[in-house]
Design a protein around this motif. Structure first.
Motif, PDB file in Angstrom:
ATOM      1  N   ALA A 124       0.454 -22.325  68.198  1.00 13.79           N
ATOM      2  CA  ALA A 124       0.593 -22.898  69.532  1.00 13.79           C
ATOM      3  C   ALA A 124      -0.617 -22.579  70.406  1.00 13.79           C
ATOM      4  N   GLN A 125      -1.144 -21.360  70.266  1.00 13.94           N
ATOM      5  CA  GLN A 125      -2.327 -20.984  71.036  1.00 13.94           C
ATOM      6  C   GLN A 125      -3.541 -21.810  70.633  1.00 13.94           C
ATOM      7  N   LEU A 126      -3.678 -22.053  69.337  1.00 17.31           N
ATOM      8  CA  LEU A 126      -4.767 -22.912  68.872  1.00 17.31           C
ATOM      9  C   LEU A 126      -4.617 -24.329  69.407  1.00 17.31           C
ATOM     10  N   ARG A 127      -3.382 -24.815  69.403  1.00 14.75           N
ATOM     11  CA  ARG A 127      -3.159 -26.172  69.907  1.00 14.75           C
ATOM     12  C   ARG A 127      -3.465 -26.257  71.404  1.00 14.75           C
ATOM     13  N   GLN A 128      -3.150 -25.215  72.153  1.00 11.53           N
ATOM     14  CA  GLN A 128      -3.459 -25.213  73.581  1.00 11.53           C
ATOM     15  C   GLN A 128      -4.960 -25.257  73.824  1.00 11.53           C
ATOM     16  N   PHE A 129      -5.713 -24.518  73.009  1.00 12.98           N
ATOM     17  CA  PHE A 129      -7.167 -24.549  73.171  1.00 12.98           C
ATOM     18  C   PHE A 129      -7.718 -25.920  72.785  1.00 12.98           C
ATOM     19  N   ASN A 130      -7.183 -26.522  71.719  1.00 12.45           N
ATOM     20  CA  ASN A 130      -7.626 -27.860  71.337  1.00 12.45           C
ATOM     21  C   ASN A 130      -7.291 -28.887  72.421  1.00 12.45           C
ATOM     22  N   THR A 143     -15.219 -37.521  72.898  1.00 14.87           N
ATOM     23  CA  THR A 143     -14.097 -37.043  72.099  1.00 14.87           C
ATOM     24  C   THR A 143     -14.416 -35.627  71.615  1.00 14.87           C
ATOM     25  N   PRO A 144     -13.403 -34.844  71.220  1.00 15.81           N
ATOM     26  CA  PRO A 144     -13.693 -33.505  70.693  1.00 15.81           C
ATOM     27  C   PRO A 144     -14.649 -33.523  69.496  1.00 15.81           C
ATOM     28  N   GLN A 145     -14.544 -34.540  68.637  1.00 16.94           N
ATOM     29  CA  GLN A 145     -15.456 -34.619  67.492  1.00 16.94           C
ATOM     30  C   GLN A 145     -16.884 -34.863  67.943  1.00 16.94           C
ATOM     31  N   GLN A 146     -17.065 -35.682  68.964  1.00 17.99           N
ATOM     32  CA  GLN A 146     -18.412 -35.922  69.470  1.00 17.99           C
ATOM     33  C   GLN A 146     -18.990 -34.654  70.094  1.00 17.99           C
ATOM     34  N   THR A 208     -30.621 -35.921  73.904  1.00 13.32           N
ATOM     35  CA  THR A 208     -31.429 -36.478  74.983  1.00 13.32           C
ATOM     36  C   THR A 208     -31.229 -35.643  76.249  1.00 13.32           C
ATOM     37  N   ALA A 209     -31.937 -36.000  77.303  1.00 13.52           N
ATOM     38  CA  ALA A 209     -31.766 -35.277  78.568  1.00 13.52           C
ATOM     39  C   ALA A 209     -30.343 -35.428  79.092  1.00 13.52           C
ATOM     40  N   HIS A 210     -29.783 -36.628  78.955  1.00 17.42           N
ATOM     41  CA  HIS A 210     -28.397 -36.845  79.364  1.00 17.42           C
ATOM     42  C   HIS A 210     -27.440 -36.051  78.482  1.00 17.42           C
ATOM     43  N   GLY A 211     -27.722 -36.036  77.179  1.00 20.69           N
ATOM     44  CA  GLY A 211     -26.887 -35.259  76.269  1.00 20.69           C
ATOM     45  C   GLY A 211     -26.945 -33.771  76.556  1.00 20.69           C
ATOM     46  N   GLU A 212     -28.125 -33.264  76.892  1.00 15.17           N
ATOM     47  CA  GLU A 212     -28.267 -31.847  77.243  1.00 15.17           C
ATOM     48  C   GLU A 212     -27.438 -31.508  78.483  1.00 15.17           C
ATOM     49  N   LYS A 213     -27.440 -32.392  79.459  1.00 14.44           N
ATOM     50  CA  LYS A 213     -26.707 -32.147  80.700  1.00 14.44           C
ATOM     51  C   LYS A 213     -25.200 -32.107  80.457  1.00 14.44           C
ATOM     52  N   VAL A 214     -24.699 -33.089  79.701  1.00 14.17           N
ATOM     53  CA  VAL A 214     -23.265 -33.131  79.402  1.00 14.17           C
ATOM     54  C   VAL A 214     -22.861 -31.967  78.509  1.00 14.17           C
ATOM     55  N   PHE A 215     -23.696 -31.681  77.521  1.00 20.39           N
ATOM     56  CA  PHE A 215     -23.375 -30.581  76.604  1.00 20.39           C
ATOM     57  C   PHE A 215     -23.325 -29.247  77.343  1.00 20.39           C
ATOM     58  N   LYS A 216     -24.209 -29.032  78.269  1.00 19.93           N
ATOM     59  CA  LYS A 216     -24.231 -27.778  79.017  1.00 19.93           C
ATOM     60  C   LYS A 216     -22.923 -27.579  79.768  1.00 19.93           C
ATOM     61  N   ARG A 217     -22.416 -28.626  80.414  1.00 17.71           N
ATOM     62  CA  ARG A 217     -21.164 -28.517  81.151  1.00 17.71           C
ATOM     63  C   ARG A 217     -20.002 -28.205  80.224  1.00 17.71           C
ATOM     64  N   LEU A 218     -19.954 -28.895  79.083  1.00 20.29           N
ATOM     65  CA  LEU A 218     -18.856 -28.678  78.152  1.00 20.29           C
ATOM     66  C   LEU A 218     -18.919 -27.303  77.499  1.00 20.29           C
ATOM     67  N   SER A 219     -20.104 -26.876  77.105  1.00 18.08           N
ATOM     68  CA  SER A 219     -20.234 -25.583  76.438  1.00 18.08           C
ATOM     69  C   SER A 219     -19.870 -24.433  77.373  1.00 18.08           C
ATOM     70  N   VAL A 220     -20.257 -24.529  78.639  1.00 21.41           N
ATOM     71  CA  VAL A 220     -19.899 -23.484  79.605  1.00 21.41           C
ATOM     72  C   VAL A 220     -18.397 -23.445  79.809  1.00 21.41           C
ATOM     73  N   ALA A 221     -17.765 -24.614  79.920  1.00 30.12           N
ATOM     74  CA  ALA A 221     -16.314 -24.668  80.109  1.00 30.12           C
ATOM     75  C   ALA A 221     -15.585 -24.075  78.911  1.00 30.12           C
ATOM     76  N   HIS A 222     -16.029 -24.388  77.707  1.00 30.48           N
ATOM     77  CA  HIS A 222     -15.396 -23.831  76.511  1.00 30.48           C
ATOM     78  C   HIS A 222     -15.617 -22.324  76.412  1.00 30.48           C
ATOM     79  N   ARG A 223     -16.799 -21.867  76.776  1.00 29.85           N
ATOM     80  CA  ARG A 223     -17.076 -20.418  76.703  1.00 29.85           C
ATOM     81  C   ARG A 223     -16.203 -19.657  77.690  1.00 29.85           C
ATOM     82  N   VAL A 224     -16.018 -20.175  78.890  1.00 30.86           N
ATOM     83  CA  VAL A 224     -15.170 -19.518  79.886  1.00 30.86           C
ATOM     84  C   VAL A 224     -13.720 -19.495  79.418  1.00 30.86           C
ATOM     85  N   GLU A 225     -13.255 -20.587  78.821  1.00 26.87           N
ATOM     86  CA  GLU A 225     -11.877 -20.637  78.333  1.00 26.87           C
ATOM     87  C   GLU A 225     -11.673 -19.663  77.171  1.00 26.87           C
ATOM     88  N   LEU A 226     -12.660 -19.552  76.290  1.00 24.15           N
ATOM     89  CA  LEU A 226     -12.555 -18.588  75.191  1.00 24.15           C
ATOM     90  C   LEU A 226     -12.491 -17.162  75.707  1.00 24.15           C
TER      91      LEU A 226
END
Length: 247
Positions: A124-130, A143-146, A208-226
C-alpha cells in the motif's frame, strides 16, 4: 613484468613449441599419409609415436594447457568462487554447505498473519508513492514512464549520452517501445537526439532546455516525498531483513 611472469611466459613458449613438434610428427607418421616416414630425432623431442606416448601427450596437455591461465588469474578466480559459494549458501539457507534446507524450498508451509499484514502495508505504501508520482507527472503533462525515461537520460552514469538501446535496458522495456517513448518525448520538446562525437552512427538522447526545467521540478518533488516517507520504508526494510516468521 616480474620474474615469475617472465618464467611462465618462457615456459609457455617451450610448451607450445614441444606440442607443435609432437603434433607435426604425429601427422607425418600417420598411416596413409603421403609424407609418412620413419620418425626421427627432433629439435625439441625424440618422437616415437606409440600409444603410450600418445597418452603421455594427452596428460602433458591436460597438465600444462591451463597452467598459465590458472597461475595468472588464480587470485581473481578464488575470490569469484568464494562469492558464488557464499551467495549460493545464502540463497539456500545453509552454512558451509551443510544444514537445513532454505526457507524458500519448504512446500506446504505458511507465514504468520503479521507477515501478511506487513506485506500488505508495504504494498500500500508503494502504491501511495506511485500515485503521488502519477499526480505530479500529470500536472506537468507527463506520464510516470516518461518521467522515468527523463530520469534515466539525466542520470546516465557515462560521459556519453544514453542511446535508445541503453534506455530500453535501463527501463526494462523492448527496444521498439523505447523508440516510441523517445519519439513522443521529442515531439513534445522534452528530449532531442544527438549523434555521438566518437561514433557518428551512435545516436544518443539528451534533455532539452524545456526538458531540464520540467525534470528539475519533478525530481525535487519526488526527492522531498521520499524523504517524507523514508522512516516508514525504513521500518519495513528492517522488518523484512529478519528471518521469516513461519506459522
Amino acid at each position: 613484468m616480474n620474474f615469475d611472469m617472465c618464467f611462465l611466459s618462457w615456459k609457455l613458449i617451450l610448451i607450445l613449441a614441444r606440442v607443435t613438434a609432437i603434433g607435426l610428427q604425429i601427422f607425418l607418421s600417420a598411416p596413409g599419409s603421403k609424407s609418412a616416414r620413419r620418425p626421427s630425432k627432433s629439435t625439441f623431442t625424440k618422437v616415437v609415436i606409440t600409444r603410450y606416448q600418445k597418452k603421455q601427450l594427452c596428460a602433458f596437455l591436460a597438465r600444462y594447457s591451463g597452467e598459465y591461465i590458472l597461475v595468472r588469474y588464480i587470485g581473481q578466480l578464488s575470490k569469484t568462487l568464494r562469492k558464488i559459494c557464499a551467495g549460493a549458501r545464502m540463497l539456500s539457507g545453509t552454512r558451509n554447505g551443510k544444514g537445513r534446507r532454505g526457507e524458500a524450498h519448504r512446500p506446504g508451509r505458511t507465514m504468520k498473519s503479521d507477515e501478511f499484514k506487513m506485506l500488505a502495508e508495504f504494498r500500500a505504501q508503494l502504491r501511495q508513492f506511485n500515485f503521488f508520482s502519477e499526480q505530479e507527472c500529470a500536472a506537468l503533462g507527463l506520464t510516470p514512464q516518461q518521467y522515468q525515461a527523463l530520469l534515466a537520460i539525466k542520470g546516465h552514469p557515462e560521459a556519453e549520452v544514453i542511446t535508445i538501446t541503453e534506455l530500453a535496458q535501463w527501463m526494462l522495456i523492448k527496444h521498439n517501445s523505447a523508440v516510441g517513448l523517445v519519439d513522443r518525448l521529442e515531439k513534445e520538446g522534452f528530449v532531442s537526439r544527438k549523434p555521438s562525437k566518437q561514433d557518428r552512427r551512435r545516436v544518443g538522447v539528451k534533455l532539452t532546455a524545456h526538458g531540464e526545467k520540467v525534470f528539475k521540478r519533478l525530481s525535487v518533488a519526488h526527492r522531498v516525498e521520499l524523504k517524507r516517507v523514508s522512516p516508514e520504508f525504513r521500518r519495513y526494510f528492517r522488518y523484512f531483513s529478519k528471518p521469516v516468521d513461519w506459522a
